[in-house]
Design a protein around this motif. Structure first.
Motif, PDB file in Angstrom:
ATOM      1  N   PRO A   1      -9.007   1.554  -4.615  1.00 17.58           N
ATOM      2  CA  PRO A   1      -8.092   2.453  -3.918  1.00 17.58           C
ATOM      3  C   PRO A   1      -7.027   1.643  -3.197  1.00 17.58           C
ATOM      4  CG  PRO A   1     -10.137   2.259  -2.687  1.00 17.58           C
ATOM      5  CD  PRO A   1     -10.296   1.435  -3.924  1.00 17.58           C
ATOM      6  N   ALA A   2      -6.063   1.133  -3.937  1.00 20.04           N
ATOM      7  CA  ALA A   2      -4.966   0.383  -3.342  1.00 20.04           C
ATOM      8  C   ALA A   2      -4.039   1.372  -2.663  1.00 20.04           C
ATOM      9  CB  ALA A   2      -4.216  -0.403  -4.416  1.00 20.04           C
ATOM     10  N   GLU A   3      -3.956   1.281  -1.306  1.00 24.25           N
ATOM     11  CA  GLU A   3      -3.296   2.295  -0.493  1.00 24.25           C
ATOM     12  C   GLU A   3      -3.893   3.650  -0.852  1.00 24.25           C
ATOM     13  OE1 GLU A   3       0.819  -0.155   0.274  1.00 24.25           O
ATOM     14  OE2 GLU A   3       0.925   1.897  -0.391  1.00 24.25           O
ATOM     15  N   ASP A   4      -3.069   4.612  -1.264  1.00 23.08           N
ATOM     16  CA  ASP A   4      -3.620   5.943  -1.540  1.00 23.08           C
ATOM     17  C   ASP A   4      -3.694   6.219  -3.030  1.00 23.08           C
ATOM     18  OD1 ASP A   4      -0.572   7.947  -1.075  1.00 23.08           O
ATOM     19  OD2 ASP A   4      -0.950   6.011  -2.035  1.00 23.08           O
ATOM     20  N   LEU A   5      -3.716   5.183  -3.841  1.00 23.56           N
ATOM     21  CA  LEU A   5      -3.711   5.356  -5.291  1.00 23.56           C
ATOM     22  C   LEU A   5      -5.063   4.918  -5.840  1.00 23.56           C
ATOM     23  CD1 LEU A   5      -1.871   6.165  -7.648  1.00 23.56           C
ATOM     24  CD2 LEU A   5      -1.244   3.768  -7.877  1.00 23.56           C
TER      25      LEU A   5
ATOM     26  N   GLY B   1       8.232  12.518  -6.462  1.00 24.94           N
ATOM     27  CA  GLY B   1       8.822  11.825  -5.331  1.00 24.94           C
ATOM     28  C   GLY B   1       7.855  10.946  -4.569  1.00 24.94           C
ATOM     29  N   ALA B   2       6.554  11.032  -4.874  1.00 24.63           N
ATOM     30  CA  ALA B   2       5.576  10.214  -4.161  1.00 24.63           C
ATOM     31  C   ALA B   2       5.787   8.738  -4.511  1.00 24.63           C
ATOM     32  CB  ALA B   2       4.158  10.638  -4.521  1.00 24.63           C
TER      33      ALA B   2
ATOM     34  N   TYR C   1      11.532   0.497  -4.662  1.00 30.22           N
ATOM     35  CA  TYR C   1      10.352   1.342  -4.668  1.00 30.22           C
ATOM     36  C   TYR C   1      10.214   2.070  -6.002  1.00 30.22           C
ATOM     37  CZ  TYR C   1      10.582   0.515   0.341  1.00 30.22           C
ATOM     38  OH  TYR C   1      10.639  -0.089   1.555  1.00 30.22           O
ATOM     39  N   THR C   2       8.972   2.246  -6.411  1.00 28.02           N
ATOM     40  CA  THR C   2       8.670   3.010  -7.609  1.00 28.02           C
ATOM     41  C   THR C   2       8.058   4.329  -7.183  1.00 28.02           C
ATOM     42  OG1 THR C   2       8.292   0.981  -8.870  1.00 28.02           O
ATOM     43  CG2 THR C   2       7.408   3.021  -9.788  1.00 28.02           C
TER      44      THR C   2
END
Length: 476
Positions: free
Chosen positions: A7-11, A43-44, A83-84
């Motif tokens: 779970p890298a950050e919220d992904l 947009g996330a 940013y992606t």
């Protein structure tokens, strides 16, 4: 079976390292499925490639390849500032054809695509294994024992000397061994430079617009530096805009601008050097593919004009193989200590055996022989691309064709770049537009054709598919 939930950050992405499926394909499938299921909203923002790579325990190149593929398919979009994000609109269900089910069986890079014009890839099948092995054996049988101990952050002296001889002879640098630092490719090199410049008080870095959306753009933002784009014309950056940018450093690809292919003129180079001297600024010269020139004389490196103000960045990724993770910085004397210290703190230094092997490979003339062998290979593929464009899409305007491993073709005003990329994906063609790499977000539409790993037949087929996709766009 071993799995890695990261779970890298919220992904959340799950990797099955025993599945026999490339990790980047598993990452693509997971993100694609998350977008389709609505877990990742339009947009996330996605985690930076380096952050996600650390969280998943994979190399950053794996994440970059996954993101680039999803951008090409229309699921993701690169935004100003590096940013992606999840694209505002999702592509049709059949675009990319690579849902979570795609992890069920091994797949090549072209899953979902009959032909993939992905850029930045080198034909690693041509790696000179026999010559490289000869150098490995020489290193293992002749190197003194003390060379295998810890060294300083600059790297092994043998490689410093061999690279200086090569760069001064072929690229026109004024490199001296004492000013060289060996790093793990351009990505680490630019990271070390940005880190050092930020600690020294730099506040703003200028980048070519358009330019690569990873490495410098992402790293500068992470270091707290302001990023300003300098518009690029047919002959490289517009130097008058650089004067107005109030920047402490500028990153350039002057010998073959990425991605447009422009070559910075002699007058513009001199003006950039004058700017750097007046401001006490640093020019970071990314010489990423200058060895591959076809239709004009080689263009010398800017570092040779002002070695006290230019950092020369080179790499073996485009010439030999990115998996070697071999890069080098030729630094102004006042930066050597800080950069080599940062390198030492980062990883205690690059592989000694690989450095010594490359030094022997250079000294034997094998690097020159490999380049002489590969230039006509890539030139034939480039020629096949240009022939196919003339036959099927004469209204496209190729640019930057005299060098490198990719070509940009500008679209006529009536064609929308994003629509063409999406239509191409529906027809089984992977291709990237120029738009995602713009910092200011404005400019003509264009397509990036990476041709280095494609056969001439595949190139012709790909352009024919693109022509069909463009007819569909115009008919809609």
């Amino acid at each position: 079976m071993r799995t890695n939930s990261g779970p890298a950050e919220d992904l959340l992405i799950e990797l099955d390292r025993d599945a026999g499926v490339p990790l980047h394909r598993q990452i693509e499938a997971s993100i694609r499925a998350g977008i389709r299921a609505g877990r990742l909203r339009a947009g996330a923002s996605l985690p930076p490639t380096r952050t996600l790579a650390t969280g998943l325990g994979v190399s950053r190149g794996v994440i970059v390849e996954a993101y680039q593929q999803l951008v090409a398919e229309g699921y993701l979009a690169s935004r100003s500032g590096g940013y992606t994000q999840v694209a505002a609109s999702m592509p049709p269900a059949d675009a990319g054809a690579g849902s979570a089910a795609s992890t069920a069986q091994p797949a090549a890079r072209s899953v979902g695509f009959r032909v993939d014009f992905g850029y930045g890839r080198t034909d690693v099948s041509q790696f000179p294994r026999t010559a490289w092995l000869r150098s490995v054996r020489t290193v293992l049988t002749t190197t003194p024992n003390d060379r295998f101990a810890y060294l300083d952050g600059r790297g092994v002296p043998e490689l410093h000397g061999a690279l200086c001889d090569y760069l001064n002879r072929v690229r026109g640098t004024l490199a001296v061994p004492g000013n060289m630092v060996i790093c793990n490719g351009y990505g680490q090199g630019i990271a070390l430079l940005i880190q050092v410049l930020a600690r020294r008080g730099a506040r703003r870095i200028a980048l070519e617009d358009p330019s690569s959306d990873d490495d410098a753009r992402v790293l500068a933002g992470a270091a707290g530096l302001d990023v300003v784009g300098i518009p690029v014309g047919p002959d490289g950056i517009q130097v008058d805009a650089l004067h107005r940018a109030d920047a402490d450093a500028v990153v350039l690809t002057p010998s073959h601008q990425w991605p447009t292919g422009g070559v910075l003129s002699a007058a513009a180079r001199a003006e950039v050097i004058r700017w750097a001297k007046r401001r006490g600024a640093i020019v970071i010269e990314d010489d990423y593919d200058a060895e591959y020139r076809y239709d004009r004389s080689p263009v010398g490196a800017m570092q040779g004009l002002a070695p006290d103000h230019v950092v020369y960045c080179g790499t073996a990724s485009k010439t030999l193989a990115p998996g070697l993770r071999l890069g080098w910085l030729v630094l102004p004397a006042h930066l050597v200590t800080d950069v080599s210290t940062a390198k030492l703190l980062a990883d205690r230094g690059s592989s000694v055996i690989d450095q010594l092997t490359f030094a022997d490979f250079l000294a034997r003339g094998e690097f020159d022989r490999h380049l002489r062998r590969m230039r006509p290979v890539y030139r034939r593929r480039r020629d096949a691309l240009l022939d196919a464009l003339r036959t099927h899409l004469p209204e496209l305007e190729p640019a930057g064709i005299a060098a490198g491993q990719h070509v940009v073709a500008w679209l006529p005003p009536d064609l929308d770049e994003a629509a063409v990329v999406a239509a191409a994906a529906r027809h089984g063609l992977g291709i990237q537009g120029v738009g995602p790499f713009r910092i200011a977000g404005a400019g003509p539409g264009g397509l990036i054709f990476g041709y280095a790993i494609l056969s001439e037949r595949a190139i012709a087929e790909g352009v024919a598919l693109l022509a069909t996709a463009i007819r569909e766009v115009r008919g809609s």
